[in-house]
Design a protein around this motif. Structure first.
Motif, PDB file in Angstrom:
ATOM      1  N   GLY A  77      45.873  43.124  44.989  1.00 31.94           N
ATOM      2  CA  GLY A  77      46.908  42.019  44.150  1.00 31.94           C
ATOM      3  C   GLY A  77      46.646  42.041  42.808  1.00 31.94           C
ATOM      4  O   GLY A  77      47.636  41.848  41.894  1.00 31.94           O
TER       5      GLY A  77
ATOM      6  N   ALA B 259      50.835  34.293  41.157  1.00 34.89           N
ATOM      7  CA  ALA B 259      49.788  34.835  41.921  1.00 34.89           C
ATOM      8  C   ALA B 259      49.220  33.937  43.169  1.00 34.89           C
ATOM      9  O   ALA B 259      48.993  34.303  43.924  1.00 34.89           O
TER      10      ALA B 259
ATOM     11  N   TYR C  19      48.044  44.928  41.062  1.00 37.37           N
ATOM     12  CA  TYR C  19      49.506  45.029  41.167  1.00 37.37           C
ATOM     13  C   TYR C  19      50.085  43.807  39.860  1.00 37.37           C
ATOM     14  O   TYR C  19      51.220  44.070  39.248  1.00 37.37           O
TER      15      TYR C  19
ATOM     16  N   TYR D 107      58.023  39.943  44.738  1.00 41.05           N
ATOM     17  CA  TYR D 107      57.378  39.742  45.879  1.00 41.05           C
ATOM     18  C   TYR D 107      57.676  40.826  47.047  1.00 41.05           C
ATOM     19  O   TYR D 107      56.711  40.839  47.911  1.00 41.05           O
TER      20      TYR D 107
ATOM     21  N   THR E 149      50.543  36.001  51.119  1.00 43.25           N
ATOM     22  CA  THR E 149      49.901  37.205  51.949  1.00 43.25           C
ATOM     23  C   THR E 149      48.970  36.682  53.289  1.00 43.25           C
ATOM     24  O   THR E 149      48.953  37.276  54.112  1.00 43.25           O
TER      25      THR E 149
ATOM     26  N   ALA F 196      43.085  43.206  49.606  1.00 49.00           N
ATOM     27  CA  ALA F 196      44.268  42.369  49.227  1.00 49.00           C
ATOM     28  C   ALA F 196      44.039  42.003  47.833  1.00 49.00           C
ATOM     29  O   ALA F 196      44.913  41.672  46.821  1.00 49.00           O
TER      30      ALA F 196
ATOM     31  N   PHE G  33      51.660  45.414  50.622  1.00 48.34           N
ATOM     32  CA  PHE G  33      50.305  44.740  51.365  1.00 48.34           C
ATOM     33  C   PHE G  33      50.597  45.186  52.917  1.00 48.34           C
ATOM     34  O   PHE G  33      49.736  45.482  53.367  1.00 48.34           O
TER      35      PHE G  33
ATOM     36  N   ALA H  73      51.856  34.451  45.615  1.00 48.57           N
ATOM     37  CA  ALA H  73      51.674  35.661  46.431  1.00 48.57           C
ATOM     38  C   ALA H  73      50.397  35.283  47.262  1.00 48.57           C
ATOM     39  O   ALA H  73      50.359  36.137  48.410  1.00 48.57           O
TER      40      ALA H  73
ATOM     41  N   TRP I 183      55.299  43.444  46.427  1.00 49.21           N
ATOM     42  CA  TRP I 183      53.988  43.315  47.003  1.00 49.21           C
ATOM     43  C   TRP I 183      53.811  43.253  48.445  1.00 49.21           C
ATOM     44  O   TRP I 183      53.001  43.572  48.969  1.00 49.21           O
TER      45      TRP I 183
END
Length: 360
Positions: free
Chosen positions: A25, A62, A28, A133, A69, A21, A140, A65, A136
């Motif tokens: 991430g 980040a 991404y 988001y 996550t 991740a 994920f 995120a 993502w």
């Protein structure tokens, strides 16, 4: 009995997913940075001048995120529809935070000039941040499912390898030389005595038993009534050797006949019961197979009479048989199975297996 822990597999899978991740991430965010710079450049904004603000904005994004996550990892046991709803809600919250971070950077950049709240621009940022988001979150989820699939395949491969090894150990008992030699000698004796029909029936019974057991898939469970039928067939062959001395009792309630059990899980126990019961004790010997449901689990008992004063069986073949059954249970049902054995109050020897109650 040794319990095979399953927790290390889960911890290792989570650790691998977290590392992946972080890598994906970062990739991404780089893609988001480059694509947004290109699009804003086409709209007339200098990508170089806006780069610093984008770096601060994506740094804050980040962190959000990462929180999103971490929450998805903790709630990974939810169903896919629930995860989808959760991703949308978290993405909307993330979009609001993205919009606020963007506005805070704008206030800092224009200070000491007063910052103007542009509702339209902030609405665009809200939609854009929510889209980032949610994109993502979907990525994920796909990554998470790919790791789960890989982990399942790895565990399935390990289970298959262990099951094949267990099958080979089980074949050692199914083709026990003493059993085959004694059976063949009994056939020869029947033929010499002119009991050709009995000898023929014994050959057919042995052939049917070996054909059935050797064709079993080690990963396929059997209905309890099928497992009992296999053991009854084996005992029918052995009973011809011991004439009328061996008495078999099978006590399985009708409600338990559809319960699933690992194939041939009783085989080594029944062989031990014959060997250390009828094989050592003179006179009548009872071998009992019993099934019960207790506290949501299946309990299986195999009992046999023992000679008076005979010590508990402790030879090598007996120990290997118990170890074989114990290992199969612990690997098949880690933490929720058991194996116990010992003398009963009435002088018999009993082996008890416990496992989850599962139906076809």
């Amino acid at each position: 009995m040794t319990i095979a822990p399953i927790l290390p597999y889960i911890e290792r899978a989570d650790s691998d997913l977290q590392r992946a991740a972080v890598r994906f991430g970062g990739l991404y965010l780089v893609v988001v940075f480059l694509s947004s710079s290109l699009l804003w450049g086409l709209a007339g904004t200098d990508p170089i001048d806006s780069a610093r603000g984008k770096v601060f904005l994506l740094s804050g994004a980040a962190l959000v995120a990462a929180l999103l996550t971490a929450l998805l990892i903790r709630l990974k046991t939810l169903s896919l529809p629930m995860k989808t709803v959760l991703c949308f809600v978290l993405s909307l919250v993330g979009g609001v935070l993205y919009c606020l971070i963007d506005h805070a950077i704008y206030v800092f950049c224009v200070y000491p000039e007063p910052a103007i709240w542009d509702t339209t621009a902030n609405a665009y940022n809200l939609v854009y941040g929510t889209s980032v988001y949610f994109g993502w979150s979907c990525l994920f989820l796909a990554l998470s499912y790919s790791f789960e699939l890989r982990d399942r395949e790895r565990r399935l491969a390990q289970m298959r390898e262990e099951a094949m090894a267990a099958q080979m150990r089980a074949l050692r008992y199914q083709l026990n030389p003493h059993f085959l030699f004694n059976t063949l000698n009994s056939m020869a004796g029947l033929i010499e005595e002119g009991e050709r029909d009995d000898a023929r029936d014994m050959v057919l019974s042995l052939s049917a038993y070996l054909r059935t057991t050797l064709a079993l898939d080690p990963l396929q469970d059997l209905l309890l009534e099928e497992e009992i039928a296999l053991q009854a067939g084996y005992l029918a062959i052995e009973r011809r050797r011991f004439s009328d001395r061996m008495r078999v009792e099978i006590d399985v309630p009708e409600a338990l006949r559809e319960v699933l059990v690992p194939s041939l899980i009783l085989q080594p126990l029944v062989e031990n019961a014959v060997k250390h019961g009828a094989g050592r004790k003179t006179g009548s010997v009872a071998i009992v197979i019993r099934a019960r449901a207790e506290a949501g689990r299946l309990r299986l008992d195999v009992e046999n009479d023992m000679a008076g004063g005979d010590p508990l069986p402790g030879n090598e073949s007996f120990g290997i048989g118990l170890k074989n059954v114990g290992e199969r249970l612990s690997r098949r049902f880690p933490g929720v199975s058991g194996l116990d054995y010992g003398r009963t109050d009435d002088g018999r020897f009993r082996v008890t297996l416990t496992m989850p109650f599962r139906t076809a």
